[in-house]
Design a protein around this motif. Structure first.
Motif, PDB file in Angstrom:
ATOM      1  N   ALA A 181      38.464  36.526   5.763  1.00  0.00           N
ATOM      2  CA  ALA A 181      37.815  35.809   6.863  1.00  0.00           C
ATOM      3  C   ALA A 181      36.623  35.003   6.371  1.00  0.00           C
ATOM      4  N   VAL A 182      35.831  35.597   5.485  1.00  0.00           N
ATOM      5  CA  VAL A 182      34.646  34.880   5.004  1.00  0.00           C
ATOM      6  C   VAL A 182      35.055  33.727   4.103  1.00  0.00           C
ATOM      7  N   ARG A 183      36.123  33.895   3.348  1.00  0.00           N
ATOM      8  CA  ARG A 183      36.595  32.814   2.488  1.00  0.00           C
ATOM      9  C   ARG A 183      37.007  31.601   3.325  1.00  0.00           C
ATOM     10  N   ALA A 184      37.641  31.860   4.462  1.00  0.00           N
ATOM     11  CA  ALA A 184      38.104  30.766   5.318  1.00  0.00           C
ATOM     12  C   ALA A 184      36.952  29.993   5.937  1.00  0.00           C
ATOM     13  N   ARG A 185      35.784  30.617   6.033  1.00  0.00           N
ATOM     14  CA  ARG A 185      34.646  29.988   6.697  1.00  0.00           C
ATOM     15  C   ARG A 185      33.695  29.289   5.744  1.00  0.00           C
ATOM     16  N   LEU A 186      33.773  29.599   4.468  1.00  0.00           N
ATOM     17  CA  LEU A 186      32.785  29.086   3.529  1.00  0.00           C
ATOM     18  C   LEU A 186      33.165  27.714   2.992  1.00  0.00           C
ATOM     19  N   GLU A 187      32.152  26.917   2.737  1.00  0.00           N
ATOM     20  CA  GLU A 187      32.345  25.623   2.095  1.00  0.00           C
ATOM     21  C   GLU A 187      32.225  25.812   0.587  1.00  0.00           C
ATOM     22  N   LEU A 188      33.261  25.424  -0.137  1.00  0.00           N
ATOM     23  CA  LEU A 188      33.322  25.707  -1.568  1.00  0.00           C
ATOM     24  C   LEU A 188      32.130  25.169  -2.368  1.00  0.00           C
ATOM     25  N   PRO A 189      31.654  23.940  -2.129  1.00  0.00           N
ATOM     26  CA  PRO A 189      30.523  23.468  -2.936  1.00  0.00           C
ATOM     27  C   PRO A 189      29.304  24.384  -2.838  1.00  0.00           C
ATOM     28  N   VAL A 190      29.028  24.891  -1.632  1.00  0.00           N
ATOM     29  CA  VAL A 190      27.870  25.770  -1.454  1.00  0.00           C
ATOM     30  C   VAL A 190      28.119  27.115  -2.120  1.00  0.00           C
ATOM     31  N   VAL A 191      29.348  27.616  -1.990  1.00  0.00           N
ATOM     32  CA  VAL A 191      29.678  28.894  -2.612  1.00  0.00           C
ATOM     33  C   VAL A 191      29.566  28.799  -4.137  1.00  0.00           C
ATOM     34  N   ARG A 192      30.055  27.693  -4.694  1.00  0.00           N
ATOM     35  CA  ARG A 192      29.955  27.526  -6.145  1.00  0.00           C
ATOM     36  C   ARG A 192      28.504  27.464  -6.586  1.00  0.00           C
TER      37      ARG A 192
ATOM     38  N   ILE B 104      25.053  38.588  12.339  1.00  0.00           N
ATOM     39  CA  ILE B 104      24.503  37.743  11.270  1.00  0.00           C
ATOM     40  C   ILE B 104      24.301  38.567  10.001  1.00  0.00           C
ATOM     41  N   ALA B 105      23.761  39.773  10.152  1.00  0.00           N
ATOM     42  CA  ALA B 105      23.572  40.662   9.002  1.00  0.00           C
ATOM     43  C   ALA B 105      24.909  40.993   8.345  1.00  0.00           C
ATOM     44  N   GLN B 106      25.927  41.248   9.178  1.00  0.00           N
ATOM     45  CA  GLN B 106      27.259  41.556   8.643  1.00  0.00           C
ATOM     46  C   GLN B 106      27.808  40.378   7.861  1.00  0.00           C
ATOM     47  N   PHE B 107      27.629  39.161   8.383  1.00  0.00           N
ATOM     48  CA  PHE B 107      28.135  37.988   7.678  1.00  0.00           C
ATOM     49  C   PHE B 107      27.426  37.815   6.338  1.00  0.00           C
ATOM     50  N   ALA B 108      26.115  38.078   6.296  1.00  0.00           N
ATOM     51  CA  ALA B 108      25.388  38.011   5.025  1.00  0.00           C
ATOM     52  C   ALA B 108      25.970  39.007   4.023  1.00  0.00           C
ATOM     53  N   CYS B 109      26.280  40.214   4.488  1.00  0.00           N
ATOM     54  CA  CYS B 109      26.892  41.220   3.608  1.00  0.00           C
ATOM     55  C   CYS B 109      28.283  40.783   3.167  1.00  0.00           C
ATOM     56  N   ASP B 110      29.044  40.171   4.077  1.00  0.00           N
ATOM     57  CA  ASP B 110      30.383  39.674   3.735  1.00  0.00           C
ATOM     58  C   ASP B 110      30.299  38.625   2.621  1.00  0.00           C
ATOM     59  N   VAL B 111      29.341  37.707   2.729  1.00  0.00           N
ATOM     60  CA  VAL B 111      29.196  36.659   1.722  1.00  0.00           C
ATOM     61  C   VAL B 111      28.845  37.267   0.367  1.00  0.00           C
ATOM     62  N   ILE B 112      27.929  38.217   0.361  1.00  0.00           N
ATOM     63  CA  ILE B 112      27.547  38.863  -0.897  1.00  0.00           C
ATOM     64  C   ILE B 112      28.742  39.603  -1.496  1.00  0.00           C
ATOM     65  N   GLY B 113      29.500  40.303  -0.650  1.00  0.00           N
ATOM     66  CA  GLY B 113      30.705  40.981  -1.132  1.00  0.00           C
ATOM     67  C   GLY B 113      31.716  39.999  -1.689  1.00  0.00           C
ATOM     68  N   TYR B 114      31.877  38.864  -1.035  1.00  0.00           N
ATOM     69  CA  TYR B 114      32.803  37.835  -1.496  1.00  0.00           C
ATOM     70  C   TYR B 114      32.388  37.290  -2.860  1.00  0.00           C
ATOM     71  N   LEU B 115      31.099  37.006  -3.023  1.00  0.00           N
ATOM     72  CA  LEU B 115      30.607  36.498  -4.314  1.00  0.00           C
ATOM     73  C   LEU B 115      30.771  37.546  -5.411  1.00  0.00           C
ATOM     74  N   ALA B 116      30.449  38.798  -5.092  1.00  0.00           N
ATOM     75  CA  ALA B 116      30.557  39.864  -6.085  1.00  0.00           C
ATOM     76  C   ALA B 116      32.012  40.062  -6.505  1.00  0.00           C
ATOM     77  N   ARG B 117      32.922  40.060  -5.536  1.00  0.00           N
ATOM     78  CA  ARG B 117      34.345  40.231  -5.861  1.00  0.00           C
ATOM     79  C   ARG B 117      34.832  39.083  -6.738  1.00  0.00           C
ATOM     80  N   GLY B 118      34.420  37.845  -6.396  1.00  0.00           N
ATOM     81  CA  GLY B 118      34.860  36.688  -7.163  1.00  0.00           C
ATOM     82  C   GLY B 118      34.356  36.691  -8.590  1.00  0.00           C
ATOM     83  N   ARG B 119      33.194  37.299  -8.831  1.00  0.00           N
ATOM     84  CA  ARG B 119      32.632  37.353 -10.180  1.00  0.00           C
ATOM     85  C   ARG B 119      33.101  38.582 -10.951  1.00  0.00           C
ATOM     86  N   GLY B 120      33.711  39.520 -10.270  1.00  0.00           N
ATOM     87  CA  GLY B 120      34.107  40.757 -10.930  1.00  0.00           C
ATOM     88  C   GLY B 120      32.976  41.753 -11.054  1.00  0.00           C
ATOM     89  N   ASP B 121      31.902  41.559 -10.266  1.00  0.00           N
ATOM     90  CA  ASP B 121      30.766  42.479 -10.324  1.00  0.00           C
ATOM     91  C   ASP B 121      31.067  43.754  -9.544  1.00  0.00           C
TER      92      ASP B 121
END
Length: 330
Positions: free
Chosen positions: A44-55, A138-155
């Motif tokens: 769900a968070v991947r579908a909402r994020l803009e790739l340039p900002v995520v990168r 809003i807090a949950q979405f912030a946690c979702d984004v952090i989880g998404y970034l961590a998963r993508g990096r393999g952290d």
């Protein structure tokens, strides 16, 4: 200092927690479900994020890891001449002075680094933000984004979440299934009928539980961590890299004639009381003082902080937070 920020209750806008339960520590895992049947927060968070900002955020996270762990587990690779685009934080000034040209120290990139989500799940997080959204969402979405970034990096990602009566701690692991379980656990704790907030207890648990230097991301209310947390903040800052995401509160005077209740009491705040200009100004001043006191405490220990008032502000706010945190280290 406890939160007395008013909000319009929004029953059903957050999932019920099933009651506050008995006080103490919860390290148990929820029942395992099939990934295909469970709602995927990461998808769900991947579908909402803009790739340039995520990168941009992910790239800054790379830089954050390099500065956090310099001298703490990275293996030295070689000395090399500085080239345009290299990180100036890697310059070896002593070697540069002896050779007459800028020299940098290169390290082998360390992977599977640890990140810790420290989440305030008290009932004040079920109040409303200035956007009209529930702060917990809003807090949950912030946690979702952090989880998404961590998963993508393999952290690896760990969790310490809690309030005055509950503490959940989940060890640092990687992988999609772990991230999904961790994020769903946070989601199940954010509710209007939850216990009062006690983010100091959450920070104390991070301090005693994590010995490995990590990136600790605190997600809480805009007037927290409270001043009573100062010694814990000081100790955490010396052991870990620390950042704070604060979710802004709506003022009780923002809702006109709509009924308003305080989530901590809960008591209704009559319209005539909120409509008085002198009382409204006094309420704004009191909140501004609390914000200023907390901000000053965090600045004393160089803790980068960002305040978000809506889900739309989360990704850019997180990228800005990482950028300021990285600049503060150089």
């Amino acid at each position: 200092m406890t939160s007395t920020v008013p909000a319009i209750p929004a029953p059903g806008s957050l999932p019920a927690s099933g009651g506050s339960g008995a006080p103490g520590l919860d390290t148990g895992m929820p029942p395992r479900t099939r990934t295909g049947q469970a709602h995927s927060r990461l998808a769900a968070v991947r579908a909402r994020l803009e790739l340039p900002v995520v990168r941009r955020a992910s790239g800054l996270l790379d830089g954050r890891h390099r500065s956090i762990f310099s001298g703490h587990g990275q293996d030295f690779d070689e000395m090399a001449q500085y080239l345009v685009g290299d990180d100036i934080g890697d310059i070896d000034w002593k070697a540069s002075a002896s050779t007459g040209v800028p020299i940098i120290r290169r390290f082998e990139r360390e992977s599977n680094l640890a990140m810790v989500l420290a989440v305030d799940t008290g009932r004040s997080m079920a109040a409303l933000a200035p956007s009209g959204e529930v702060k917990g969402a809003i807090a949950q979405f912030a946690c979702d984004v952090i989880g998404y970034l961590a998963r993508g990096r393999g952290d690896l990602l760990a969790l310490v979440a809690g309030d005055a009566e509950r503490t959940v701690q989940i060890p640092a692991r990687g992988g999609t299934e772990h991230m999904e379980m961790l994020l769903q656990r946070i989601n199940g704790m954010l509710a209007l009928d939850g216990p009062p907030s006690n983010v100091t207890h959450v920070l104390d648990r991070v301090l005693t539980w994590f010995t490995r230097r990590s990136l600790v991301v605190v997600v809480t209310d805009e007037v927290r961590p409270p001043l009573e947390s100062e010694q814990t903040i000081k100790r955490l800052r010396t052991r870990h890299e620390l950042m704070v995401i604060q979710v802004a509160d709506a003022l009780p005077t923002d809702f006109g004639s709509q009924p308003v209740e305080d989530v901590e009491s809960p008591l209704g705040l009559p319209e005539f009381f909120r409509a008085r200009r002198d009382m409204a100004a006094e309420a704004r001043d009191a909140v501004a003082r609390r914000r200023s006191d907390v901000a000053a405490m965090l600045r004393r220990y160089n803790v980068p902080t960002v305040t978000v008032g809506s889900e739309a502000e989360v990704v850019d706010g997180l990228a800005d937070l990482l950028a300021r945190s990285r600049r503060a280290r150089h």
